[in-house]
Structures are given as C-alpha cells and as structure tokens.
Write a protein that holds these residues in place. Structure first.
Motif, PDB file in Angstrom:
ATOM      1  N   THR A 231      43.905  40.816  45.160  1.00  0.00           N
ATOM      2  CA  THR A 231      43.482  39.447  45.450  1.00  0.00           C
ATOM      3  C   THR A 231      42.419  39.508  46.536  1.00  0.00           C
ATOM      4  OG1 THR A 231      45.563  38.399  44.813  1.00  0.00           O
ATOM      5  CG2 THR A 231      44.202  37.216  46.386  1.00  0.00           C
ATOM      6  N   LEU A 232      41.330  38.765  46.321  1.00  0.00           N
ATOM      7  CA  LEU A 232      40.176  38.789  47.219  1.00  0.00           C
ATOM      8  C   LEU A 232      39.925  37.400  47.777  1.00  0.00           C
ATOM      9  CD1 LEU A 232      37.526  40.177  48.300  1.00  0.00           C
ATOM     10  CD2 LEU A 232      36.457  39.404  46.168  1.00  0.00           C
ATOM     11  N   PRO A 297      47.641  44.053  37.467  1.00  0.00           N
ATOM     12  CA  PRO A 297      46.263  44.455  37.159  1.00  0.00           C
ATOM     13  C   PRO A 297      45.289  43.278  37.272  1.00  0.00           C
ATOM     14  CG  PRO A 297      47.791  45.267  35.497  1.00  0.00           C
ATOM     15  CD  PRO A 297      48.556  44.298  36.346  1.00  0.00           C
ATOM     16  N   GLY A 298      44.014  43.603  37.464  1.00  0.00           N
ATOM     17  CA  GLY A 298      42.981  42.582  37.526  1.00  0.00           C
ATOM     18  C   GLY A 298      42.654  42.171  38.944  1.00  0.00           C
ATOM     19  N   LEU A 299      41.587  41.392  39.072  1.00  0.00           N
ATOM     20  CA  LEU A 299      41.123  40.916  40.381  1.00  0.00           C
ATOM     21  C   LEU A 299      41.177  39.399  40.404  1.00  0.00           C
ATOM     22  CD1 LEU A 299      39.854  41.404  43.162  1.00  0.00           C
ATOM     23  CD2 LEU A 299      37.598  41.370  42.040  1.00  0.00           C
ATOM     24  N   ARG A 300      41.924  38.851  41.365  1.00  0.00           N
ATOM     25  CA  ARG A 300      42.030  37.422  41.540  1.00  0.00           C
ATOM     26  C   ARG A 300      41.206  37.009  42.747  1.00  0.00           C
ATOM     27  NH1 ARG A 300      45.645  39.937  39.245  1.00  0.00           N
ATOM     28  NH2 ARG A 300      46.251  41.094  41.114  1.00  0.00           N
ATOM     29  N   VAL A 301      40.265  36.099  42.539  1.00  0.00           N
ATOM     30  CA  VAL A 301      39.330  35.685  43.592  1.00  0.00           C
ATOM     31  C   VAL A 301      39.706  34.291  44.065  1.00  0.00           C
ATOM     32  CG1 VAL A 301      36.920  35.370  44.232  1.00  0.00           C
ATOM     33  CG2 VAL A 301      37.545  37.078  42.496  1.00  0.00           C
ATOM     34  N   LEU A 302      39.906  34.129  45.366  1.00  0.00           N
ATOM     35  CA  LEU A 302      40.315  32.856  45.954  1.00  0.00           C
ATOM     36  C   LEU A 302      39.194  32.260  46.789  1.00  0.00           C
ATOM     37  CD1 LEU A 302      43.922  33.770  47.208  1.00  0.00           C
ATOM     38  CD2 LEU A 302      43.191  33.092  44.908  1.00  0.00           C
ATOM     39  N   ASP A 303      39.127  30.911  46.816  1.00  0.00           N
ATOM     40  CA  ASP A 303      38.152  30.241  47.668  1.00  0.00           C
ATOM     41  C   ASP A 303      38.751  30.010  49.051  1.00  0.00           C
ATOM     42  OD1 ASP A 303      39.859  28.060  47.471  1.00  0.00           O
ATOM     43  OD2 ASP A 303      38.577  26.952  46.073  1.00  0.00           O
ATOM     44  N   ALA A 304      38.028  29.271  49.900  1.00  0.00           N
ATOM     45  CA  ALA A 304      38.471  29.080  51.285  1.00  0.00           C
ATOM     46  C   ALA A 304      39.780  28.305  51.366  1.00  0.00           C
ATOM     47  CB  ALA A 304      37.381  28.353  52.076  1.00  0.00           C
TER      48      ALA A 304
END
Length: 320
Positions: A231-232, A297-304
């Motif tokens: 998670t990013l 697995p995978g990349l989860r992108v979070l906002d502010a």
C-alpha cells in the motif's frame, strides 16, 4: 589539425597515475582489475542515445555527468562501492571542444566517487554513450530487489518529479518561471547518485532499486521480485516546492510515473525506522516513508484522505 581516434582517447580520457583496483587501464586490449578479497563484483551497463535520453541542446558537461550518474545509481541501489567503469562513445565527429567539456563533467563526478575509467571504445556514428560500471560489496551483502518482507516500510530518498517537470516544460505543455525551469532542468540533466546512502543501507534495507523509469514501475519490480504487495501513500511521495505548486494531477504524473529521478526506493523492517533515518542523515540525504509491504499481491495507492484510487499511469518503457 584533425583529431584521430587515438589522439582523442589520449587527450581527453587517458589519465596518468595509478588508480586503485586497476592494475592495467587504458592502452591495452583489456583492462586488468584487482578484486578485493572477500568482495563480489557488481556490474551494470546503461546507454544514453541522443533524442531518446537527452536533447541535442544539453551541455556536454551535464551529459558527461549524467552518463556516469545513471550507472553509479545502479551501484547505489545495490549497496556497492564504485571501483571502475568503461566508456563506449559514438561521436558524429571528433569535436575537441565538445570532448573536453564532456570529459570534464564525467571526471568531476568520477573523482567525487573514487571510480576510475579503465577502458572502452570510440567510433564515428550518431551520438551514443554507453557506460559499464563495476563495484564491490562484501560477499552476500549486496542489496537486491528480491528481499522485501511483509511488514517492511517503503522508503524513498530525496525528492521525486522535477526531472519530469522539466521534460514537460521542454515539450511545451507547461511554463515554468526562470528559476523554476533552471531547478527542474538541473534535476533532469544532473541527477545525484545516492552512493553513500546505498552503502549506509547495506545490512539494514531488505530490498532496493533506483527510480529510473518511474516510481510505480520501479517499485513494481521490487514487489514482483519479492513476491509481495504493498500500500502506497501517493501524497507522501517527497516533492519540491516547485512541483507542489502545480496541479495535483501533474504532481502525481511527475512523482508516480515521471522517471529520471535516480533516487533510491527501498524497504526495511518497521523496527529499524530510526536506523533508516540515521542512515539518511549520515549520507546527507532525506529519506521518507511512503508505504508498507503487504502479503496481498498488487499495489494499492491511497490519496491524502486514505481513499484508494487508480492512478492510470505507466512508467517509461522503451518499446511501448
């Protein structure tokens, strides 16, 4: 007076005196290198092609710097000490003024990192620069992409995105004030390889890579090699005040997929948070935690606000 191939090599690229680790350098069919006992060689090669990797208007000194910097960045990502490099150079013509300026930028960075030019090749042709670097790390201690562990924090050095901002300015898609353009152009043409940080992270980081093609893609290589997900926090990615003043969509393009940053992305156990901070301090570069390694697995992108979103961005690929 015309400048021949061997005159060019002797005049601009052959340096007198002994060089550590290089028993025989330029002037023979092969270089003879002396490995350090207990160390492994780490070798990487990168090519810069005019019109693909740099503009024809670039200052030759900046080009000499960048040609070596992108290779030193690979050594930095592996926690390697630079030892020697080889230069293969295709030139449209033997221009003495160009070669002198290029060599100045090349050797200024080489001297800063204690790496010797041990050989290479020159030929006539479209401007093309290929450098192969060799470094050393204690046996079994090189940083690789494949060591990230569930629970590790994801870190990035320095700032991301200014190089892509400069590219957009060159493309004419945006306008930057004079000082701002100079700052972004400096980031694009003169990246600083994080060699000292790579060395400080040896034995501390679990995986590392340098950001050459874009943060999302390069982090993706680590996740794939390590068999993990992450998670990013997108807005946690460090950026300059210049980039932070741009629209959010442009900020995300530049930080997530911009490329040409040559910062280090690395993972380390959460319990070593303070040690990672100290490593950055000792190397003279800021380090910022931006996410966490997970089993899914995978990349989860979070906002502010902590909401997941799909960036819809791709990192650079030469053949796409």
């Amino acid at each position: 007076m015309s400048l021949g191939e061997f005159d060019l090599i002797r005049r601009f690229f052959q340096r007198p005196g002994a060089q550590p680790g290089v028993a025989v350098g330029i002037g023979d069919d092969c270089a003879v290198l002396t490995p350090t006992p207990g160390q492994q060689w780490l070798v990487s090669s990168d090519m810069l092609v005019e019109g693909r990797h740099f503009l024809p208007t670039v200052n030759p000194a900046h080009l000499g710097h960048k040609a070596l910097a992108v290779n030193l960045s690979d050594l930095a990502a592996c926690g390697a000490t630079p030892r020697a490099f080889f230069l293969a150079l295709a030139l449209p013509r033997a221009d003495a003024a160009w070669c002198e300026t290029f060599a100045h930028g090349l050797f200024e960075l080489a001297d800063r990192h204690g790496i010797a030019l041990a050989g290479g090749d020159t030929t006539a042709g479209p401007l093309n620069i290929c450098i192969t670097v060799m470094g050393e790390a204690p046996t079994g201690q090189a940083l690789l992409r494949s060591g990230a562990q569930v629970g590790d924090e994801i870190w990035v050095s320095g700032q991301l995105g200014d190089a892509r901002l400069a590219l957009e300015a060159f493309r004419g898609t945006l306008s930057l004030p004079g000082e701002g353009f100079a700052q972004a152009r400096q980031a694009m043409e003169c990246p600083q390889p994080r060699v000292a940080l790579g060395l400080a992270l040896r034995g501390l980081a679990t995986a590392a890579i340098d950001v050459s093609d874009g943060f999302l893609g390069d982090l993706g290589h680590v996740l794939a090699a390590s068999g993990v997900g992450a998670t990013l926090q997108a807005e946690a990615l460090p950026r300059s005040a210049l980039l932070a003043a741009q629209p959010l969509a442009l900020q995300r393009l530049c930080t997530l997929a911009g490329g040409d940053d040559y910062e280090l992305v690395f993972t380390a156990p959460a319990a070593r948070h303070a040690a990672v901070r100290a490593a950055g301090q000792s190397a003279g570069v800021t380090v910022t935690p931006v996410g966490r390694i997970e089993a899914e697995p995978g990349l989860r992108v979070l906002d502010a606000a902590g909401q997941a979103f799909e960036p819809g961005l791709q990192s650079f690929d030469h053949f796409k």
